[in-house]
Design a protein around this motif. Structure first.
Motif, PDB file in Angstrom:
ATOM      1  N   ASN A 157       2.463  -3.288   3.060  1.00 17.90           N
ATOM      2  CA  ASN A 157       2.835  -1.882   2.950  1.00 17.90           C
ATOM      3  C   ASN A 157       4.050  -1.701   2.052  1.00 17.90           C
ATOM      4  N   SER A 216       2.864  -5.265   8.772  1.00 17.25           N
ATOM      5  CA  SER A 216       1.729  -4.730   9.531  1.00 17.25           C
ATOM      6  C   SER A 216       2.138  -3.516  10.340  1.00 17.25           C
ATOM      7  N   LEU A 217       1.228  -2.532  10.416  1.00 13.01           N
ATOM      8  CA  LEU A 217       1.428  -1.344  11.259  1.00 13.01           C
ATOM      9  C   LEU A 217       0.640  -1.447  12.552  1.00 13.01           C
ATOM     10  N   ARG A 236      -3.975   8.523  12.387  1.00 14.29           N
ATOM     11  CA  ARG A 236      -2.738   9.186  11.988  1.00 14.29           C
ATOM     12  C   ARG A 236      -2.967  10.679  11.802  1.00 14.29           C
ATOM     13  N   ASN A 261       1.584  12.470   4.820  1.00 15.68           N
ATOM     14  CA  ASN A 261       0.682  11.607   5.590  1.00 15.68           C
ATOM     15  C   ASN A 261       0.721  10.165   5.106  1.00 15.68           C
ATOM     16  N   ASP A 262       1.133   9.947   3.864  1.00 17.99           N
ATOM     17  CA  ASP A 262       1.259   8.576   3.362  1.00 17.99           C
ATOM     18  C   ASP A 262       2.440   7.838   3.979  1.00 17.99           C
ATOM     19  N   SER A 288       0.825  -1.202   0.000  1.00 21.07           N
ATOM     20  CA  SER A 288       0.000   0.000   0.000  1.00 21.07           C
ATOM     21  C   SER A 288       0.863   1.259   0.000  1.00 21.07           C
ATOM     22  N   ASP A 293      -0.435   4.062   0.632  1.00 23.26           N
ATOM     23  CA  ASP A 293      -1.034   4.935   1.646  1.00 23.26           C
ATOM     24  C   ASP A 293      -0.384   4.735   3.012  1.00 23.26           C
ATOM     25  N   ASP A 294       0.423   3.686   3.131  1.00 22.31           N
ATOM     26  CA  ASP A 294       1.068   3.350   4.404  1.00 22.31           C
ATOM     27  C   ASP A 294       2.527   2.967   4.142  1.00 22.31           C
ATOM     28  N   ALA A 339       4.004   6.224   6.867  1.00 22.10           N
ATOM     29  CA  ALA A 339       3.532   5.735   8.161  1.00 22.10           C
ATOM     30  C   ALA A 339       4.567   5.926   9.257  1.00 22.10           C
ATOM     31  N   THR A 370      -2.655   4.794  12.048  1.00 24.20           N
ATOM     32  CA  THR A 370      -3.057   4.663  10.650  1.00 24.20           C
ATOM     33  C   THR A 370      -4.357   5.419  10.419  1.00 24.20           C
ATOM     34  N   TYR A 409       7.229  -3.919   9.970  1.00 21.42           N
ATOM     35  CA  TYR A 409       6.325  -2.858   9.552  1.00 21.42           C
ATOM     36  C   TYR A 409       5.898  -2.983   8.093  1.00 21.42           C
TER      37      TYR A 409
END
Length: 474
Positions: free
Chosen positions: A284, A454-455, A467, A314-315, A239, A241-242, A317, A463, A451
């Motif tokens: 991620n 998984s976050l 976040r 912001n993307d 992702s 986004d993360d 993490a 997240t 990471y």
């Protein structure tokens, strides 16, 4: 290109053929021999290029080419965006008072006195809660043409010299507010420098304040504007986004090859990237960054972070930073994300405490009781923390001394610096603690694996809406 390149949107959602990322297996795959092989390449590059890999030199450009090629060969989307930087050089720095030599350090980007220096009255500014930070601090003082002596503190050095310049001073000497010489001081940017500005120790400042008459200050400086490159490489899966961002600075100081500082960080994350591969089965995306011009003031990472939009920041993490992993008198230090040590700058952004625990727990399972180390702003996590991005990493120590307690815990020499080769010509492959490097490199890979997969969990980071809320609240 600019330092803002983010590689956004380059990860796919297609199912890769590789097995899911396993953090422990990834850690085990990053071997001492493989990491040292990267260091051998960096040492050869330095040997072939006047003994260093400093920003703006052929040695640095060769380092960029090597790292970028390894990443490309292993399936990463690789970019080498340029950024502008200012190279500050000091030919001479000297202060004479009553035939006495006083140690003085030019603040970065200080205008030059010229090689002949300047001689003028020394006028101490008032000592108050905001020394030299307000024009009224000089009311009743004749500072026209004088060299002003002002205490460090409260406002930036640039503001102190600008206010003194506006009152007609010819130069500024800043007195350190702690023992020892002024080091690492900067005006921030060449454009703000108005008059020559140097710094002295607290003891020398006290002595100067008791004197009278003229002093002669020589700060023979020059600033040249140039460009350098970062290396940015991202997995094609996971992702976007993360993003898990992992960084190490690639440049050395001009004085040496920089194999511990920071070839070790580079080699550890480079080999982690090789073993992870460009298309891992990970939730991620992982973005590896090799920063330029860190030794000149975190310039590569600063250019990158400030060039991002709010959404692009912001993307990200979290950010993992690795700077010096094989110091000769090695320590095992993790950035103090929760401020449990209660030293210095306080905790990192929300999520940093979990990152610290990830490293502490992994090292603990491998027989190493790690200590905390302050987020003191001396490495590339600085621009990320400023943007409230949770950060962490491991560190083997630089120019601080190892305590007796630490020597008992980890071995090595008490009351000696962690790395006596720091910022010197002897920062070579021959002076690396390979055992410490191997342990730290495995910790690097483990955290990346955790990471990337998984976050979430007790050591996770915020997240989604959490976040945004965490970064807005701090």
């Amino acid at each position: 290109m600019t330092g803002a390149l983010v590689l956004a949107g380059c990860s796919s959602t297609s199912e890769p053929e590789s097995p899911p990322v396993d953090a422990s297996a990834l850690a085990g795959s990053v071997t001492e021999n493989a990491v040292v092989a990267h260091l051998e390449e960096l040492q050869t590059i330095a040997d072939d290029n006047d003994g260093n890999r400093a920003a703006g030199t052929p040695g640095y450009e060769a380092s960029v080419d090597y790292v970028a090629q390894v990443l490309t060969d292993n399936g990463f989307d690789v970019q080498t965006p340029e950024f502008e930087f200012h190279n500050f050089d000091v030919a001479a720095e000297k202060l004479m008072s009553r035939d006495r030599d006083v140690e003085v350090r030019a603040l970065s980007y200080s205008p030059s006195t010229g090689p002949e220096g300047l001689t003028a009255r020394l006028v101490p500014a008032r000592q108050d809660e905001t020394p030299g930070c307000e024009a009224t601090d000089y009311d009743g003082l004749d500072v026209n043409g004088a060299i002003v002596l002002v205490d460090r503190g409260i406002c930036p050095f640039s503001a102190k010299q600008q206010i003194a310049a506006e009152r007609g001073a010819s130069a500024v000497i800043v007195v350190n507010n702690e023992d020892g010489p002024m080091s690492g001081g900067t005006l921030g940017d060449p454009s703000v420098g108005k008059i020559p500005t140097g710094g002295v120790s607290r003891a020398d400042g006290d002595a100067l304040r008791q004197g009278d008459g003229d002093v002669t200050l020589t700060l023979d400086t020059s600033t040249e504007t140039s460009t350098s490159r970062n290396v940015i490489a991202q997995t094609t899966t996971g992702s976007t986004d993360d993003v898990v961002m992992v960084g190490a600075h690639l440049d050395s100081v001009p004085e040496g090859p920089g194999i511990n500082d920071n070839g070790t960080g580079v080699a550890a994350i480079l080999e982690t990237a090789v073993q992870l591969g460009g298309s891992p089965d990970a939730d991620n995306a992982v973005r590896f960054a090799f920063w330029g011009a860190e030794e000149l003031g975190l310039l590569g990472s600063e250019a990158y972070v400030t060039g991002l939009s709010e959404d692009e920041r912001n993307d990200i993490a979290l950010y993992l930073n690795f700077d010096m992993l094989g110091s000769e008198n090695a320590g095992y230090l993790t950035y103090d994300g929760d401020n449990s040590d209660n030293v210095g700058e306080g905790p990192g952004p929300e999520g940093s405490a979990g990152i610290e625990r990830t490293f502490v727990e992994y090292l603990g399972k491998n027989g190493i009781a790690a200590n905390g180390t302050d987020f003191d702003g001396r490495s590339d996590y600085g621009p990320f923390i400023e943007q409230k991005i949770p950060s962490g990493g491991v560190f083997s120590g630089a120019d601080d001394k190892k305590t007796a307690e630490e020597a008992q815990k980890w071995g090595g020499t008490p009351d000696a610096v962690f790395d006596k080769h720091y910022h010197s010509p002897t920062d070579t492959l021959a002076n690396i603690d390979r055992a410490a490097l191997a342990k730290n490199a495995s910790a690097v890979a483990y955290a990346v694996g955790v990471y990337a997969e998984s976050l979430a969990g007790p050591n996770g980071v915020p997240t989604g809406a959490d976040r945004e809320k965490a970064r807005a609240a701090q």
